[in-house]
Design a protein around this motif. Structure first.
Motif, mmCIF file in Angstrom:
data_model
loop_
_atom_site.group_PDB
_atom_site.id
_atom_site.type_symbol
_atom_site.label_atom_id
_atom_site.label_comp_id
_atom_site.label_asym_id
_atom_site.label_seq_id
_atom_site.Cartn_x
_atom_site.Cartn_y
_atom_site.Cartn_z
ATOM 1 N N ALA A 102 0.793 -1.258 -0.081
ATOM 2 C CA ALA A 102 0.100 0.144 0.198
ATOM 3 C C ALA A 102 0.743 1.303 -0.183
ATOM 4 C CB ALA A 102 -0.844 -0.062 1.189
ATOM 5 N N THR A 103 1.957 1.189 0.493
ATOM 6 C CA THR A 103 2.993 2.402 0.812
ATOM 7 C C THR A 103 3.621 2.433 -0.918
ATOM 8 O OG1 THR A 103 3.424 2.096 2.839
ATOM 9 C CG2 THR A 103 4.783 3.565 1.775
ATOM 10 N N ALA A 104 3.912 1.387 -1.416
ATOM 11 C CA ALA A 104 4.346 1.484 -2.638
ATOM 12 C C ALA A 104 3.340 2.187 -3.777
ATOM 13 C CB ALA A 104 4.500 -0.170 -3.180
ATOM 14 N N ALA A 119 -14.091 -8.542 -4.128
ATOM 15 C CA ALA A 119 -15.229 -7.904 -3.375
ATOM 16 C C ALA A 119 -15.017 -7.410 -1.948
ATOM 17 C CB ALA A 119 -16.126 -9.329 -2.982
ATOM 18 N N GLU A 120 -13.696 -8.032 -1.254
ATOM 19 C CA GLU A 120 -13.762 -7.501 0.217
ATOM 20 C C GLU A 120 -13.269 -6.083 0.094
ATOM 21 O OE1 GLU A 120 -12.878 -11.934 -0.060
ATOM 22 O OE2 GLU A 120 -11.978 -10.132 -1.189
ATOM 23 N N SER A 155 -10.996 4.709 4.669
ATOM 24 C CA SER A 155 -9.711 4.485 4.413
ATOM 25 C C SER A 155 -9.205 5.647 3.384
ATOM 26 C CB SER A 155 -9.856 3.258 3.667
ATOM 27 O OG SER A 155 -10.377 2.008 4.361
ATOM 28 N N VAL A 156 -7.998 6.021 3.603
ATOM 29 C CA VAL A 156 -7.469 6.994 2.905
ATOM 30 C C VAL A 156 -5.924 6.600 2.374
ATOM 31 C CG1 VAL A 156 -8.783 8.821 3.487
ATOM 32 C CG2 VAL A 156 -6.694 8.389 4.624
ATOM 33 N N LEU A 157 -5.532 7.073 1.245
ATOM 34 C CA LEU A 157 -4.268 6.934 0.935
ATOM 35 C C LEU A 157 -3.419 8.162 1.048
ATOM 36 C CD1 LEU A 157 -2.518 4.774 -0.410
ATOM 37 C CD2 LEU A 157 -2.760 5.629 -2.534
ATOM 38 N N LEU A 158 -2.236 8.303 1.739
ATOM 39 C CA LEU A 158 -1.452 9.400 1.858
ATOM 40 C C LEU A 158 -0.341 9.398 0.820
ATOM 41 C CD1 LEU A 158 -1.395 9.594 5.870
ATOM 42 C CD2 LEU A 158 -3.228 10.250 4.278
ATOM 43 N N THR A 159 -0.184 10.489 -0.085
ATOM 44 C CA THR A 159 0.812 10.274 -1.024
ATOM 45 C C THR A 159 2.060 10.370 -0.268
ATOM 46 O OG1 THR A 159 -0.719 11.593 -2.475
ATOM 47 C CG2 THR A 159 1.632 11.591 -2.945
ATOM 48 N N PHE A 180 -7.065 -3.540 2.579
ATOM 49 C CA PHE A 180 -6.315 -2.347 1.692
ATOM 50 C C PHE A 180 -4.817 -2.984 1.369
ATOM 51 C CE2 PHE A 180 -5.882 2.507 2.263
ATOM 52 C CZ PHE A 180 -5.458 2.769 1.087
ATOM 53 N N GLU A 181 -4.210 -3.663 1.958
ATOM 54 C CA GLU A 181 -2.827 -4.008 1.766
ATOM 55 C C GLU A 181 -3.114 -5.241 0.773
ATOM 56 O OE1 GLU A 181 1.515 -5.205 1.659
ATOM 57 O OE2 GLU A 181 0.219 -3.386 1.695
#
Length: 214
Positions: A102-104, A119-120, A155-159, A180-181
């Motif tokens: 997820a960090t990648a 689906a998850e 859930s959010v992704l931080l650039t 998420f991962e």
């Protein structure tokens, strides 16, 4: 002790932190965790290693004003943790983590616009995952952006930074972070050649999960 917080709360908080670390959701001092207990919150301390968190590195903070009550300085990201808890009465746990895939994805120049590879993801992580632009860790700008993004998302992704998920309890947050991962691993290892569920498929899935269909 502090209000409703007892030794059992500290023990449960530490167990959750160690569980997240064992799952490799964060490394060393990366990531931070908070948990609402009444009007207070337990927050991992600044510079602490969440995977090996010890009681003396756990801050007890007023949710309303962020003031620590036990002499432990909370994580530099406590501003957005407490902000989410103030804005979301349905949320009790907030986790900021930096898992490998997820960090990648968070560091990609061309980030995915749709994470619904299985689906998850729409069921547990979120049908839409906002992407927050890069702001310095611990900055007021980052805190404001995270709180705003999580008003209507879990859930959010931080650039160039990591991820944040929230939920009603430690298990729900663990589930969201893990899926998420998983989604990001599929995206990365597919080399970008992946399919996603259609909007109709997600609608049907959500209806089924929510019990709207027999």
């Amino acid at each position: 002790m502090f209000g409703e917080i007892t030794d059992r709360h500290f023990e449960e908080f530490l167990a959750a932190a160690h569980r997240y670390g064992t799952a490799k959701l964060m490394l060393c001092s990366s990531g931070n965790l908070s948990w609402r207990v009444g009007d207070l919150a337990l927050v991992s301390g600044t510079g602490s290693w969440v995977p090996a968190l010890q009681r003396e590195k756990v801050a007890v903070c007023n949710i309303a004003d962020g003031i620590p009550l036990n002499g432990v300085k909370p994580s530099m990201e406590s501003t957005f943790h407490l902000g989410v808890l103030r804005e979301r009465s349905d949320v009790n746990v907030v986790l900021h983590f930096q898992s490998e895939y997820a960090t990648a994805v968070a560091c990609m120049k061309r980030k995915p616009t749709n994470f619904n590879v299985t689906a998850e993801v729409p069921v547990h992580v979120g049908r839409e995952i906002p992407v927050v632009p890069y702001f310095r860790p611990g900055s007021p700008e980052l805190a404001a952006a995270v709180v705003e993004a999580m008003r209507n998302h879990n859930s959010v992704l931080l650039t160039n930074h990591g991820q944040v998920v929230c939920g009603k309890d430690f298990d729900q947050v663990f589930e969201r972070a893990t899926f998420f991962e998983m989604a990001c691993r599929i995206i990365v290892e597919s080399g970008g050649d992946y399919s996603v569920l259609t909007e109709a498929e997600i609608d049907d899935l959500e209806s089924y999960v929510l019990g709207k269909k027999s």
